[in-house]
Every structure is written in C-alpha cells, then in structure tokens.
Design an enzyme around this catalytic site. Sequence first.
Site, PDB file in Angstrom:
ATOM      1  N   SER A 160       0.817  -1.210   0.000  1.00 57.83           N
ATOM      2  CA  SER A 160       0.000   0.000   0.000  1.00 57.83           C
ATOM      3  C   SER A 160       0.849   1.256   0.000  1.00 57.83           C
ATOM      4  O   SER A 160       1.931   1.290   0.600  1.00 57.83           O
ATOM      5  CB  SER A 160      -0.892   0.008   1.244  1.00 57.83           C
ATOM      6  OG  SER A 160      -1.490   1.275   1.424  1.00 57.83           O
ATOM      7  N   TYR A 185      -1.974   5.731  -4.469  1.00 52.63           N
ATOM      8  CA  TYR A 185      -2.975   6.790  -4.412  1.00 52.63           C
ATOM      9  C   TYR A 185      -2.403   7.977  -5.178  1.00 52.63           C
ATOM     10  O   TYR A 185      -1.265   8.390  -4.900  1.00 52.63           O
ATOM     11  CB  TYR A 185      -3.231   7.238  -2.970  1.00 52.63           C
ATOM     12  CG  TYR A 185      -4.177   6.342  -2.216  1.00 52.63           C
ATOM     13  CD1 TYR A 185      -5.524   6.257  -2.585  1.00 52.63           C
ATOM     14  CD2 TYR A 185      -3.742   5.611  -1.131  1.00 52.63           C
ATOM     15  CE1 TYR A 185      -6.397   5.441  -1.888  1.00 52.63           C
ATOM     16  CE2 TYR A 185      -4.613   4.790  -0.417  1.00 52.63           C
ATOM     17  CZ  TYR A 185      -5.936   4.710  -0.807  1.00 52.63           C
ATOM     18  OH  TYR A 185      -6.793   3.914  -0.123  1.00 52.63           O
ATOM     19  N   THR A 209      -5.665   3.129  -7.021  1.00 52.54           N
ATOM     20  CA  THR A 209      -6.959   3.073  -6.337  1.00 52.54           C
ATOM     21  C   THR A 209      -7.769   4.312  -6.680  1.00 52.54           C
ATOM     22  O   THR A 209      -7.296   5.430  -6.481  1.00 52.54           O
ATOM     23  CB  THR A 209      -6.758   2.984  -4.818  1.00 52.54           C
ATOM     24  OG1 THR A 209      -6.056   1.775  -4.532  1.00 52.54           O
ATOM     25  CG2 THR A 209      -8.092   2.967  -4.095  1.00 52.54           C
ATOM     26  N   LYS A 260      -8.042  -0.014  -9.470  1.00 55.89           N
ATOM     27  CA  LYS A 260      -8.735  -0.693  -8.377  1.00 55.89           C
ATOM     28  C   LYS A 260      -9.871   0.172  -7.859  1.00 55.89           C
ATOM     29  O   LYS A 260      -9.671   1.346  -7.545  1.00 55.89           O
ATOM     30  CB  LYS A 260      -7.762  -0.973  -7.231  1.00 55.89           C
ATOM     31  CG  LYS A 260      -8.400  -1.649  -6.030  1.00 55.89           C
ATOM     32  CD  LYS A 260      -7.359  -2.208  -5.072  1.00 55.89           C
ATOM     33  CE  LYS A 260      -7.996  -2.794  -3.832  1.00 55.89           C
ATOM     34  NZ  LYS A 260      -8.536  -1.769  -2.922  1.00 55.89           N
ATOM     35  N   HIS A 312     -13.539  -1.429  -1.912  1.00 58.74           N
ATOM     36  CA  HIS A 312     -12.606  -1.013  -0.855  1.00 58.74           C
ATOM     37  C   HIS A 312     -13.005  -1.661   0.480  1.00 58.74           C
ATOM     38  O   HIS A 312     -12.904  -1.059   1.539  1.00 58.74           O
ATOM     39  CB  HIS A 312     -12.633   0.524  -0.737  1.00 58.74           C
ATOM     40  CG  HIS A 312     -11.300   1.124  -0.376  1.00 58.74           C
ATOM     41  ND1 HIS A 312     -10.634   2.007  -1.193  1.00 58.74           N
ATOM     42  CD2 HIS A 312     -10.510   0.988   0.717  1.00 58.74           C
ATOM     43  CE1 HIS A 312      -9.505   2.399  -0.614  1.00 58.74           C
ATOM     44  NE2 HIS A 312      -9.402   1.787   0.549  1.00 58.74           N
TER      45      HIS A 312
END
Lengths: 365, 365, 365, 365
Positions: free
Chosen positions: B108, B131, B157, B229, B253
């Site tokens: 992540s 992100y 994402t 995603k 999510h």
Amino acid sequence: MPSDTVSLADYERHFARMADAGVRAYVDGAAADGFTQRNNRAAFDNLYLLPRVLTDLTGATAATTLFGMALDYPILIAPTAYHKLVHPEGEVATAVAAALARTVMTVSTQASVSLEDIAAAAHAPLWFQLYAQPRWDDTLTLVRRAEAAGYKALLLTVDAPLSGIRNMEQRAGFRLPEGIRAVNLPDAPASVRPVHPGSPVFQGMLNDAPCWSTLERLCGATSLPVLVKGILMPEDAELAIGAGCAGIVVSNHGGRVLDTVPPAMAVLPLVAARVAGRVPVLVDGGIRRGTDIVMAIALGAAAVLIGRPVLHALAVGGVEGVAHMLTVLQTELEAAMALTGRARLKDIDPTILMARNGGCAYAPR
Amino acid sequence: MPSDTVSLADYERHFARMADAGVRAYVDGAAADGFTQRNNRAAFDNLYLLPRVLTDLTGATAATTLFGMALDYPILIAPTAYHKLVHPEGEVATAVAAALARTVMTVSTQASVSLEDIAAAAHAPLWFQLYAQPRWDDTLTLVRRAEAAGYKALLLTVDAPLSGIRNMEQRAGFRLPEGIRAVNLPDAPASVRPVHPGSPVFQGMLNDAPCWSTLERLCGATSLPVLVKGILMPEDAELAIGAGCAGIVVSNHGGRVLDTVPPAMAVLPLVAARVAGRVPVLVDGGIRRGTDIVMAIALGAAAVLIGRPVLHALAVGGVEGVAHMLTVLQTELEAAMALTGRARLKDIDPTILMARNGGCAYAPR
Amino acid sequence: MPSDTVSLADYERHFARMADAGVRAYVDGAAADGFTQRNNRAAFDNLYLLPRVLTDLTGATAATTLFGMALDYPILIAPTAYHKLVHPEGEVATAVAAALARTVMTVSTQASVSLEDIAAAAHAPLWFQLYAQPRWDDTLTLVRRAEAAGYKALLLTVDAPLSGIRNMEQRAGFRLPEGIRAVNLPDAPASVRPVHPGSPVFQGMLNDAPCWSTLERLCGATSLPVLVKGILMPEDAELAIGAGCAGIVVSNHGGRVLDTVPPAMAVLPLVAARVAGRVPVLVDGGIRRGTDIVMAIALGAAAVLIGRPVLHALAVGGVEGVAHMLTVLQTELEAAMALTGRARLKDIDPTILMARNGGCAYAPR
Amino acid sequence: MPSDTVSLADYERHFARMADAGVRAYVDGAAADGFTQRNNRAAFDNLYLLPRVLTDLTGATAATTLFGMALDYPILIAPTAYHKLVHPEGEVATAVAAALARTVMTVSTQASVSLEDIAAAAHAPLWFQLYAQPRWDDTLTLVRRAEAAGYKALLLTVDAPLSGIRNMEQRAGFRLPEGIRAVNLPDAPASVRPVHPGSPVFQGMLNDAPCWSTLERLCGATSLPVLVKGILMPEDAELAIGAGCAGIVVSNHGGRVLDTVPPAMAVLPLVAARVAGRVPVLVDGGIRRGTDIVMAIALGAAAVLIGRPVLHALAVGGVEGVAHMLTVLQTELEAAMALTGRARLKDIDPTILMARNGGCAYAPR
C-alpha cells in the site's frame, strides 16, 4: 429416554446435551461453515403442502417396493460411520432396531463392526455402502464379502474423493477413540504422502480417485443392484444410468464434504425429471419430519434415507430409541398422507406443493 | 497460534479477541453502518456450487499466469495500510509470508515501512498500490521508487478521493499510535483547510482529486502494467481500458469508503461481460473460503485479492500465520475444484453456479 | 454531548438511554406494531448506490432552491410536536439550531411554544405545519397568525384525521407533563363525545374531518405556498395538485398513524412519476444517512425532511446537537455525491440505483 | 387486567406469563414445529395497505349481514375447545362476553359446558361447530340438540380426521385436568384400538372419517346454514358448494393439525376467486389487528373468526377481557377503514393492497 422425546428434533437436542464435544462435532458437524447443512433443512421451508379434505382413505397405506423388497414405508437408514462412537454395540444395535422397525439399514464401509457380524445379528435386509478403494482388488473384496454376508444392494458413494474441510471437527480436535476404527478396511498406510509444495491437494492425493469407469466395472462385477450415492446434477444421473446403476441417491453427504453445494431438495426435481423413472431416485439430507418425506416424494423421490437422527437416537435411546425414532417418522408420514387426502404414495405428486414465495404454485421449482 | 485456527473465520475471531479496540475498529470497521461490508459476505450466500462427480482429475492444478507472472494459485494479497498496527515488523513480515506461500503481495501507498525496505526483505514478486497525490510530481516520485525497487505492477486506487465516513473508527476514537505512519509519503500539511460554512465537503477538498486524465497520464509514464482498483460499473471499466490500463480490480474497498454500494460479486459479472477478456478482471471483498474463489472465477474473475484476513493472520500468527492462512485458502480452493470436478481454473464457468433463490440457475445474476 | 456521537444512530442511542420512558415511547414509538416504522428504514436496504469514479467534481454543490428559497442542501426539519418534552426552551432552541445549520424548520401546529415566539427567536426561514381544525375559522386564524409571523410556507397534514393506535405510548402510560401543551390551539373541549355502542370510531368522531374541499379552500385563502403532507398514492397526488397545492410531501407520518402502510420510499417513485415535475415532491420517513438522501432524490424527491432525529439531537445536545446533527447529514450527503461522481443534485437520477434483489437494476422499483 | 393490555398481543403476553405450562402448550401450541402457525402471522407481513386521504367518511360503518344476521362488525368468535381450562365458567363466560360485544360466538363440539347451558346464558346469537362422529346417529343427535337450543348455524370442521402431531403439548405432558371434558359427547370408548404393527395410523383409525357424502347428508338433514371449516383448496370449495354448504371457512385450524400447510391468507384469494360470491367465504388464522381484517376482506373474506385471543382474554380478563379484546379489534378495524378512506366494507377491494416484495402491487398474490 427422556419423556419429552417425541420428534427427531428432541433426539437431536438430547444428543447435543449428552454427547462428548468431539463426538458431537463429528456427528453434527459439517463441511466449512455448515451452509449446505443448514440449507438442507431450510429447503423444506420454501414449500407448503396443499391438503385435500373429506377424501376417501379406505385401504390407505405408505407401503412400497424397492428392488423387489417390500417395505411398509419408504424410509431407510442411511450409511453413517462408526456407530460405536455413540453406542457400545455399534452397528449391531442399529441393525436390530432396523429390523424392529421393519426397514432397511445401509451399512457403511466405515462401520465400526465387521459387516459379517452386523449381518449375523440382523433379522431384516441390509444394504452395503461402498467407498471405492485405491486398489480395485480391495474394492472387489468388500463386494464379495457383502454378497457372501447376504447384503441385498450396494451403494457406491461418489461425492467424497477427498475428505471434506470439516472445520467443526478440527476445532474440537476430534480423533477416533482407542478401539474404534473402520474394521472392514485394511489398516491405512502410514501417511507418508509427499506433498509437493506447489499444491496441498492435487499432488498424488487424487490419482486413485474413482471415475465413471470404476462404476461401470463395479456394476459388471456383481449381480446386486448398485445405487450411486452423491449425485446432484441431472447430467451425472444420466451418466450413472449409462454406466449401469440400478438407482440414484440424490445427496450432498449431509453437507459434510463440500460446503455451498445445493440442498438435495433443490436439485431433486431436476434429477428426477432427467431420470424419468428409468431407475428409482432416493434422497437424503435434512429430512426430519413426515411432511418432509411427502415433499420429497412429490419432487420425485421413491424413498428417503435418514442419517444423523439414527445416531442421535442410538445415543439417546439405544435399540429402542432408533426403532422409536423410525416409528415416529412413519407415523408422521402416514398422518401427513391422511391429512392431505393421499391414500397411497403414488397419489403424492407435484399438485400437493405450493411454493412459499408464491412463485410457482403447484409445480416443483 | 491457537490450535483451533483452521479457517479464515478463526483468524478473525482470535484477532477480535486479542486486538486493541481502536485497532480492531480500524481494521474490521467499515464505512457508516457496514451495510456494504456485510453484503460483501452475504453475496456469496446467494449462490450454490454445482458439483460434477467421478470426473478425471489427472493433472489437476489451480495454477495460472497474470501479466506474465506464473502463480501456483490465483490468490493475491490486497493492499492494506499500516501493517505495523498488528505486527512490529509490519509489511516486511507480510512480504516474507507472501514469499513462503508463493504468491504476490500488493504493498500500500500507506505502508508503515518504506517500500524499498519491503522490497529488500521480499524474495517474491511485489505489486505497488498507488494513491494519486495532489501534485503529479509526488505521484511520479512514488512510481519511480516502485520501479526502482523492482515492483512488478501498479494498482491505482480510484474509489477513495475522500476518506470514508468511518463511524466505527470515530466511535472508538482511533488514532495512529506514535511511530506508525505512512512513511512513503511526505508529511501531510497541517490541516488548515478553510472550510466554507456552506459546505463541509465541496470547498477545496476535492479540487486535487484524480480524474480519468490522471490515469491516462500514469499509464503513459510507466512501463509497468497499471491496474485500476475500485471499479464497480461496466461503463467505468470501459473508460479505464480506454485510458490504457492493463487490468481492473472490481472492489468497493472492503466497504470502507462509501456504504450502500453493491458487493463486488453483484457487479463482477456485469463488468466482466463488458471487459470481455480484453484485460484481466480481479476482485476483492469478503472472500473468506475456497468456494468463494470458485464463485468469483465463475463470475469472471482471473484472480482474487485478500485484505483484512492478512491483517488478522499477521496479528494472530505473524509470518507463519499469514503463510498458513494463504495455504488454507489454497487448499480449500483446490478441494473445491476437485469436488466439483474442475481440473483447471478455465473449467470453472457459469455452469458451476446455481442461484439460491431459484431465479436463474446456471447463469450469473 | 458524548464524544462518540458521530451519526444520527448515535443520537438515537443516547436519547434512548437518557430519556424518560414515557417520553421515549412518545418520540420513538409508532402505531400498532411499528411495522411501517421499521419498513421506513428497511426500504433503504433494498437499494444499492452505483458509484462512478474519476469524475470531474469541479464546482460540486448540494445547493438547491425550493419555492424561491435558496438552500445550501436539501434537508429540512420536519414538523414534530412538543419540543419542550426534550428541551426546556422547546421549539425556540430548534429554530435557533436550524438557522445555525442554514436550513428551514417546519413548526408544528402542536408546538409547545407559540408560533410567534418561535418566529421571533429564529433568524432563518420557518414553515408552518397545519392541522385542519374542526371549525374553519379556527383553521383560518392559524393561517393568519403564521402569515403575520413571517412563515414562508404551509404544510397541511392530511394523513391523520384521527390519532393512530399508538400502543407503545399506551403501554408506557404516556401523558403530557404539566406545563406542556399545544399552546397554539384553543383548549380542547372536555371529552364528552357520546359514543354509540355500535361503533367506537364512526359515530361523530370523523364528522369534522377535512376533505379535498378543505384543501381547496385553504389554497384559496392564502398567498403562501401550501404543501400537502401525508400522500402515499399517485391518485391523491393528482387530486392535491388539482386542488391547488404547491408541493407534496410523501409521508406516512413516521409510521405513527396507520401501521402497515408502505414506506415512503416504496411509493415515492410512483408519486413522482405521476406528479411529473408539476410541483416539488418532498419525502420523509426513516432518513438517517446521506446515502438515504441520495436514494430519495434518485427516486424523485426534491428534498427530504428529518423528524425524530431532531428530537434526539435536541435532547442529547440542545441547540448545538441539532445543528451538528444536520451538518453530519449534509456532510454525508456531499460525501456520497462526491463518491458516486455526482457534482450536483440534478445529476442524481435512477441510473445511480441498483435493486439489491437483482430484480430491476438501474430503475426505480 | 393489567393496565398495559391495549392490543391482542398484550393479552397473549399476559396469558403466557400467568398460564399453567401445560395449558399454555395446549392453547398456544401447534402441530409439529409450528411452521404454519408462524406463517399465519407472517403472511400479513407480505402486504401493505394503501391509504387514500381526505375522503368523505360521512355515514361510515363496519356493519354487515351474514346469513340474515345483522352484525356491527365482521368479527366472530372461532370455535375452540375447553374454555374451562382458562376460566371457571368456561364457555358461559365467553358467550356473555360475545353478547356484550354484540357479536356471534361459535361453540365447539368439544366445549366444556353443555351446549344447552351455554345457549341459556347467552343473550346473543350462537353458532355450533360440529365434528362428524363415527356414528351418523351421534352426529345427528348433536345437530338436533343445537337446533333445539336455538343455534343459528352449523360449522362442520373437515380438516381434522385425526389429531395433529402436537409436539409442544406432548413435551409439556399436557392432560385435561380432572373435571374438564367434552361434556357434549358420549364418553370416548376405552382406547383398545388394536394397531397393526405395519402402520401406526392407517389400520382402522380412519375408517369412520367423514367424506363428502357426510357433508351432503348433513346439509340435507338440517334447515340451518351449514358452513364447512378447514378448506384451503379451490377444488374443495367447489365440492363443498356442490354438497350444499351455505358458507366456507378458509382455515388451517390455527396450524394445530398438519404443519407445513399454507397460511389461510395465501390461499384465501384463490378460494374466493373460485367461489365467486356464491356463498360467503370466512377466514381464520393469525388475525390479531384491525389491519389484518382489512387485508382479509380485500382478499375476499366476508368476515373473520378469532380463536386463541379469545382464550387469552378469557384467562387474563374474564368476561370483561373478552369483550374488551373484541372492541379493541373493532376499533382498530374502523380506524383502519377511516385512515384508508374506506367508508364501508364493500369499499375494501384489492386496490387497497400492495405486495411488500414489489411483485404485484394493487393485486392479490
């Protein structure tokens, strides 16, 4: 036996209270989350029985015939393993009870008493449930022993080439107690299966799994009727008939092998429609009431098999418990026939059913 | 690790018991009322798997290939933030476990260990979840660092341009403990966002949110495959392919951003139908059993990602726990394939499914 | 205010804990078995919101206009009786909070403070809810007082010609405490209604009930916009428009009058389709989340009204509580718009909806 | 009577608390698992009532006429056995209450007081419920006694040729207390029924069960109107009309005889459609609210019968309790009529109904 034991649910309740935690997990547990096991019961809640009143019931009877055997009622004992877990005499006690209740017991390959001893004690017909062994000769030996002991039919279980993911058993740490084992089988070889790190299941474990040719070979090797147990799909029923089977048992193994497969009741009408009367279709899974049996017959079953309740009753009431439990079911079945105005099993057809969701009254789903 | 840890639900149970209340609210909590989170699980209850029996399983395998990477089984670790919340070594421990279990970990953007340190510890492929940062240069810096550290794919994402309304976290008063933070990101600017009284959300807060052009720019800026995603709608899948993405992750999510959106399983077949094989479709959300994975594949998924259970297992059993948890899932998947008679992933198609409500057997909803 | 008060459900929970049992039964109770009240909430569980991602949200806003009044967001305070039951300053406190949150309060005919005092304290627009009185002159007096005090619209409640069968209140033995009463109404005549033994309801009790002509007369007697509150059927919406109303409030009175009527959400799309934009359609009943509001707008609502949560927040947090509660809702609404990719209220149409049962995605039920 | 007794559910609750366990099992118990009993209630949850507002209710009334008898409201007392179980004066108390509430009581063949004594105490019309006796002469004797005592109609119960499988009663070990018995019947012969081991139900037990010819004979033997109680199928309604009956009671005997049969509400519209107004159709089963009665009428019922709540109220409040309970129901019915805008029973038609599942609004299922 507690005096409030008046239905199969009562036997289950008393068993749950008195049984050893591990034994209970083994008997009442199922695969994974128990979804299929719960749906086996819940499937009956989707249906209503539609009663006709003031019908003439003269000469009414629940009697039937299966493979030439006359039965007072279409309820058989399903094969379950290791009856000694719940009663010191194990399958011998169950066989005596079956005879008292005038029905057929199916003895498991994994019985905790030798199949010959069970046959010697029984004074009523027995069937033998067969797991295909890794070596054909071992399978054939079991067949010949069952024939010699007078068993009247064979059930080949086809839905368990590997054990289910039985989390409830695993969490309870269940192990077979000292002195209880599958005495009809040779000792299992020491577990030295070398597992390839790339796959916990597929390396070798399934190389000896039975195939359609195994069934065909079995049907050719015996003059006993061979039923195939564990069919859920019409296509597989077709293949089983093609391989020479004498009957089909629609079953998901009581939800004990693969969770999330459909309840037997949901697929029974599809299988029965495909079989179209060529061989009898039996069913098991979640049957606990006489009305359940009427529904199963309406959806195409010739007879039903009862599994876990036999162990509950054997644990709670011994021989007498099992015989009583079967008589309770018979009584409930006959009362349901009388109260729906059906004098004979053949009068039970889909017009007796109504879908609870209103979707398709008078027809199987 | 407690001896009754035999399924993902057991890891969750033990985690719930042992975790700090705030950490538990963060890990297991979801947006608002948790409706979508619950439906992620419940969606699987709408389906049955239809097993075929006596199938030839010679050479059976769950292996597959994704973006040129060979995988023993189609189960990846989903990106989740701050693994140090549950284990002192954080994402490094997870990466070691992923390698032991021979699968891919997705790291992540909000990892609590530097992406380079994770890559150094890992001896198996890693993917990097991204992100989009308010400034494109910050985004590009992350991409270049991931490329340099040897990450094999990027997941952008797109479903969280703002944080979810996480009431469970808020009620528990959760704050990141001292020493745990998103070390791969520059320190967040002090929260001096002047909020216009007329709107708590729309004044400035979303001005830097990523758009379709951000995705297009990203795809053009790297030679790594870029997966998107957080797609739930077929129209957005089409746009994502148009922007150059290499794969799509159908995801809500884990129900953590906007409550009341549909479970991934409900929209997966619609997205997969639209994508029509042009790029692989992955999915996450509520997958806890091997049978869930079979269902996801039948509905069009090429592989699945596992989120919260990784944190549960990391908390309960550390490296060994995560590796064991993944092997449990693999074992369940392979057992489900064997028991439904599917020797390869490509044999898993919609004919394996039956709608539980009887609505549309043999077809995705 | 407890620090874990982060959603409307938290206000309800704290109110339930702290309120007097009788007051709680009055505020949270409903007619008969509370079936309609529960379904008001449950109706939202039948729908999913379908999010679009990576949308351009520049200039996004939840602002709207109703009867010429600009609103920052489409959430109004519904009329509820006797605010002094939960706060010493009663409706005055609520009106101050409404102004702080920049929205409209609807004052009930059964307010526990004079409508003039409320208006004097308020520094934001007020609407007045009207029950038709047995004598037209009494009704007209209320209208003239509201006009004189500066109220901006009238809501005629039409779904309560008699009180609901409020068993919860009755069981709790609720009575209005000393000093709290409907001060805007003349004292009720002593209850000397002679009931014919043949009917407890129909003898005289309904002779003064309002009819369609009452509405027509009211619309003709004032220049304020008249909304009709309590419509559930498209046919009645048509009649209301024919009688001259300026707006319609689809409502079942929070389930407080007749149990078993449908939730507002179930009939809203039918009413909205019939009204077809001729007048604004508002709705109340069970709205507790920003996502509920998005669903209501998608089904045809121009705005929503909030009832019980206002009393919960007034009890738990006073003026600050009500203002905070409204801001929570506004924040949730705006977050839901951002996360579904809808920059303006007019972008919220039925394509944002998916029926949870899979029945009719993309369309109102 | 406790002051919180404001609905039928309250009478049930207080009865459950105060009644002897065996009596409670007898009164509130049902056949087998109580599935049909629960569905009798649950069936109402599938429907919504659609209210019309601002309707003219001048002259509104719930009055009706049945077989020439004027009734203030369409709610009758259903036949139930052994009222002395819950009140020392038994059926005499109930008959007095019926007169106070100005409605009809149906006296059971299994009353614990002689039918003549009940008639002597009553100052309102009575009906008599009849079980066909094994010998026709015994049946005829009951008919002549009822005629002589002034009963106004006969209900022949046809759904109980044998007792239900009442497991709740059996588990509680319920036996009729000393001094309470079916005084209108000759002493039952000692139970010396020799049961053939092959069948617990079908050997002799049903030889004397009534048939369609029994009904025909009964209709020819009396000038009283004969209603047939216990019909669930349209085909049986047709046969009953052909045999000369004056009315039909759609009923499953409160779920007390055969479990899994459908709730009366599910089949009422089918039966009513077939009967098509040739004779009145009444209904019982699970009716506890005035709104239930509106739904039953909308589905085709001319009137409803109330069973268990009469025993609850008789136990909890004696004569006054039963009269109050009936008035509560009447009040709820009239309030529901007023609030749905129906001034007369004939205004209640299927357009008042909406299916809760959205399936078929405005129409019976």
